[in-house]
Design an enzyme around this catalytic site. Structure first.
Site, PDB file in Angstrom:
ATOM      1  N   SER A  52       0.857  -1.101   0.080  1.00 34.71           N
ATOM      2  CA  SER A  52      -0.097  -0.098   0.153  1.00 34.71           C
ATOM      3  C   SER A  52       0.948   1.365   0.067  1.00 34.71           C
ATOM      4  CB  SER A  52      -0.903  -0.233   1.173  1.00 34.71           C
ATOM      5  OG  SER A  52      -2.073   0.850   1.194  1.00 34.71           O
ATOM      6  N   ASP A  78      -6.551  -4.038  -1.373  1.00 34.83           N
ATOM      7  CA  ASP A  78      -5.294  -3.806  -0.602  1.00 34.83           C
ATOM      8  C   ASP A  78      -4.443  -4.918  -0.161  1.00 34.83           C
ATOM      9  OD1 ASP A  78      -4.473  -0.953   0.927  1.00 34.83           O
ATOM     10  OD2 ASP A  78      -3.625  -2.491   2.018  1.00 34.83           O
TER      11      ASP A  78
END
Lengths: 574, 574
Positions: B287, B420
């Site tokens: 991320s 994610d």
């Protein structure tokens, strides 16, 4: 009072057929032959009461000393009660004369259990302590009879109460021989899964495999599978105490799917000829795997645990989620004792994972049967909030540890401040390796480096892999119309499931990481986890579904027999 | 038309004060001295329009060739617009005469930026390319002025656009010297966090530390912190290409808290004198950590990235969750190029984690700038459903990889089939080590074992630890009355947060596991993750909160300076 009518019935027969037990009570005040008189059909009043399902009449008759050992057309009164599946009557007889549970009918020499027509009747007798393996005059067990009558539910109850799947009955037939002609694949699978030998010959020299080959290709294929379970070599059955390296066994979480682990362990114990307790120095488990780790520690056989799991599920997963935790706790206390402490049995070293959820972020807690390694690291949080320290191993009740590790959220309510260990370590391998490393480092710091044994083998057992399915929608967004709202609700649900599954997936990366770690260090790593054909829930109660999962486990063992053999060889090498 | 009234105002002045720009347009048709006439207050019509905030009047005046370089009481018209924070007017002048953005007022020699009174005005000029470090006649930068005026929001905008925190202005004072007298701890922290030296002397030989010591004990303590950042030894600034072992850098996820990682990296680079790109052979990120891994790969300085993060957050986290992904994607394209492929830059090797969520269970996907190691393992699922294979590194767009790794559910909508990477590996260390092992195994299998370099150092950087808080209720059960319903709803919320936090906690067990793994193999493991005083969200936008997090990072570096020095020494040893 001894007068009989043209059907051969006495006043007692009539009273039994009536509604008022007080009439019967009055009749029975004085001893009378009519009390035990058989009518033209060969039934005593007690037979008749059993056949008609009148437990209160049965009670009064027995209080008047009616005899239980008068032969009727099918057997004694208890057998009548069984034949007509009159549970209340059978229970009444057994409770008032416990010897009746073993009484064999004069014609077949069959026990009441042989006469059980359904699971409920069989379960009632087994719970009251009847002998599951008693034989009839012809030499058949209740399992033989249940198979011959094609009663799958009875077969399952008998197997889970420890019926010998390999008992030789009439003509030397095992239940598996008899099952062949029934064209009931589920039943055949159940018998094999519970250990029936496919190559045992009957008195005519026929093996189940041979019979199968005459019936169909499918049955023949089924027979192959169980071959992998045979001992591969002749083995010493004592543990080599001089082992220079440690072995670690890791057991995943997964509720009732723990049966898959049980089946894998049975195969390992069978092939090695050594109990898991002696094959491993460390056993780590999460949730259901934690319960099994404790079962290993407390020398419970895996075949026994298999029966326990099948029986327990119906008691524990009753009603709707979250389930009452009472039955689960009762079961744990029954199996491990109400007062047993973690340190009461010290070998092998056992750790159960739990999630300490009285803090955010939650922390892993290990329930150990040895003292936790002291850490020299700085505390994780500088200003620690005031949290109660966890119970020490010597004070930790075993049943509570098992309950705390297995508190799967939404399935059960949390146990005090603990949530299911699966939240942090559904596959406990990485944490077990971390723990063992820290344990050894602690020994070295304390000047006891000579006690350090390096890990040489890690065996990680799973509770079965669900099939991979495609997912179309994990999109969560601000809806602008009802159709979008529906989509986002659906997306949120899928997303929630995905998040939970991601974090609790015991396969996938958890396995890749453990394998890489082991390979880097030179530890032999074995991951055994059968691919299942369907997604089985933690709280599945269907016997058919679970037998099938165990069957798929057998197929998996067969397909991976070479890896399996290598594992056994390594486990047994000094 | 050149006639003036007793206030010295022409028809143009009157027209500007009116409502109708057409009047002004008519007046301007013919060249006239009145157009640039100053009134008694020294204001031309253009000054007046700027002061009154009438961009349309400004536009018309400029179209009539009104002059921008007539001195008013405070400076040129652009300076008037700045002084009265008339953004539209300033923008109009700059857009019609771009040289005006650099125009210095005759009195102070100050640029329009010096005159900016708030963040919005400063941002407008900086976005249009003004020089953030231009100096006034006295030698002060806009940052000096903003500090002197105690304008924290201006200070932040200037720093995030690259203002030199150590610029020497009048009397040799740096902004930090000037900040001392303002009793504004936040501003002092901001300057130090952005690299201001506490020991730089001004023309009188006074350092900020010295000044602080005269003011308060608190300020004096503050000054200590930044000392840890100084280079510890004299270093070769070129990377040793002959390094025999590999170094791995791992960067956690955490949204805007990636600033903490940036601050840690700046300290490492400063102390070692070597860019992160050259200190590490492998960089893994999740991320926000993935974005920073790419920034390292593409030779972007961390000081630059710090400014980018501060600027970006206000654009990206606008509105409510889930945020529009447009601004995030625009930013990624701007920084990394719209067409740049993952393999365009090959050193160091970089991997970003993503969660392939088109399947259940979801799988980890690594976005690499090198070819994935081939696996010899059996596929995870026997009957694989028909899933599209992931894009190859050579075809993978960099910005898309960054976007896919950073699609935090509920913050942003998913990018195609990716969620994610934090769902599976918010701390990517274990997966990076797994990947490197598999990469090396693959080399060996291909007969290229000579290319294998063993890992010797693993550096794992976190985005800051939230404080631990007690949790009272994670109990979810079937409510039987409204009060219980409320409790169970609350419990479900807490439970959901706990499950998500458990699975995405980059600290705790993820760190224990990585440490144990590294220690077992003999790899030096460093985990740097500052304890923060408050729980900071992924989408925090408050400058004060974020500056404070960076400040806590500096304090952490100071407190761990010995560990830090050891790390630097090891990183630089051949």
């Amino acid at each position: 009072m001894d007068v009989t009518d043209n059907k051969g019935e006495t006043a007692f027969h009539y009273a039994v057929q009536g509604d008022n037990s007080q009439v019967l009570q009055l009749l029975g005040k004085n001893a009378s032959a009519g009390l035990n008189q058989v009518n033209n059909q060969g039934l005593t009043p007690l037979h008749l009461a059993c056949q008609l399902g009148k437990p209160e009449m049965v009670r009064v008759l027995l209080l008047c000393n009616a005899r239980c050992n008068i032969m009727g057309p099918g057997g004694y009164p208890i057998h009548s009660a069984m034949k007509f599946s009159q549970k209340g009557c059978a229970e009444m007889i057994v409770s008032m004369d416990s010897s009746q549970i073993h009484s064999k009918d004069p014609r077949y020499g069959a026990s009441p259990l042989h006469w059980a027509k359904n699971a409920e009747m069989a379960r009632m007798l087994l719970k009251r302590g009847c002998d599951v393996n008693s034989t009839s005059s012809a030499g058949n067990t209740a399992l033989h009879v249940a198979v011959m009558r094609n009663r799958f539910d009875c077969v399952m109850v008998l197997l889970t109460y420890g019926a010998n799947a390999d008992a030789r009955g009439e003509h030397g037939n095992t239940p598996l021989h008899l099952a062949m002609s029934k064209d009931n694949v589920e039943m055949i699978k159940a018998l094999i899964v519970f250990g029936a030998e496919v190559d045992a010959p009957n008195d005519f020299g026929e093996t189940p495999t041979f019979i199968a080959s005459k019936i169909s290709k499918q049955l023949q294929d089924l027979m192959h599978i169980s071959r992998a379970r045979k001992p591969a070599f002749i083995l010493s059955s004592t543990r080599d105490e001089k082992r220079t390296h440690d072995h670690l066994l890791c057991l995943d979480g997964g509720g009732v799917k723990g049966l898959v682990i049980i089946q894998l362990l049975i195969a390992i114990e069978k092939a090695s000829g050594v109990a898991a307790k002696d094959l491993f120095d460390w056993v780590a488990g999460t949730s259901t795997g934690g319960i099994l780790a404790l079962a290993i520690l407390h020398s419970k056989s895996m075949a026994y645990m298999r029966g326990v799991y099948f029986r327990m599920k119906d008691e524990v997963f009753r009603g709707s989620r979250p389930y009452e935790s009472g039955p689960l706790e009762e079961f744990l206390k029954r199996e491990f004792g109400e007062h047993t402490k973690m340190t009461d049995v010290k070998k092998p070293k056992v750790m159960l994972t739990g999630t300490l959820s009285d803090r955010q972020p939650a922390e892993l807690h290990l329930f150990r049967n040895y003292d936790a390694p002291e850490s020299v690291r700085e505390p994780r949080f500088s200003q620690n909030i005031n949290l109660r320290p966890p119970t020490l191993p010597a004070d930790q009740l075993v049943w509570r540890a098992a309950r705390s590790s297995g508190a799967a959220p939404t399935y059960f309510r949390p146990n005090g401040r603990f949530l299911d260990g699966g939240l942090l370590a559904n596959n406990p391998t990485l944490d077990a390796m971390t723990e063992i490393h820290e344990y050894n480092q602690d020994l070295i710091r304390k000047g006891q480096g000579n006690k350090v044994k390096k890990l040489s083998i890690v065996v990680s057992l799973g509770t079965g892999r669900s099939p991979q399915v495609p997912v179309t929608c994990v999109d969560v967004f601000r809806p602008s119309n009802p159709w979008e709202l529906a989509k986002t609700v659906f997306g949120a649900k899928e997303l929630g499931k995905m998040v939970v599954d991601c974090c609790t997936d015991p396969d996938g990366r958890a396995v890749d990481r453990a394998r890489a770690w082991c390979e880097m260090v030179g530890i032999q790593y074995f991951r055994l986890n059968p691919q299942l054909g369907t997604d089985i829930m933690l709280d599945e109660v269907s016997d058919t579904v679970l037998v099938n999962a165990l069957w798929e486990t057998e197929v998996y063992i067969y397909e991976h027999r070479e890896e399996f053999q290598k594992l056994i060889q390594l486990l047994l090498s000094p």
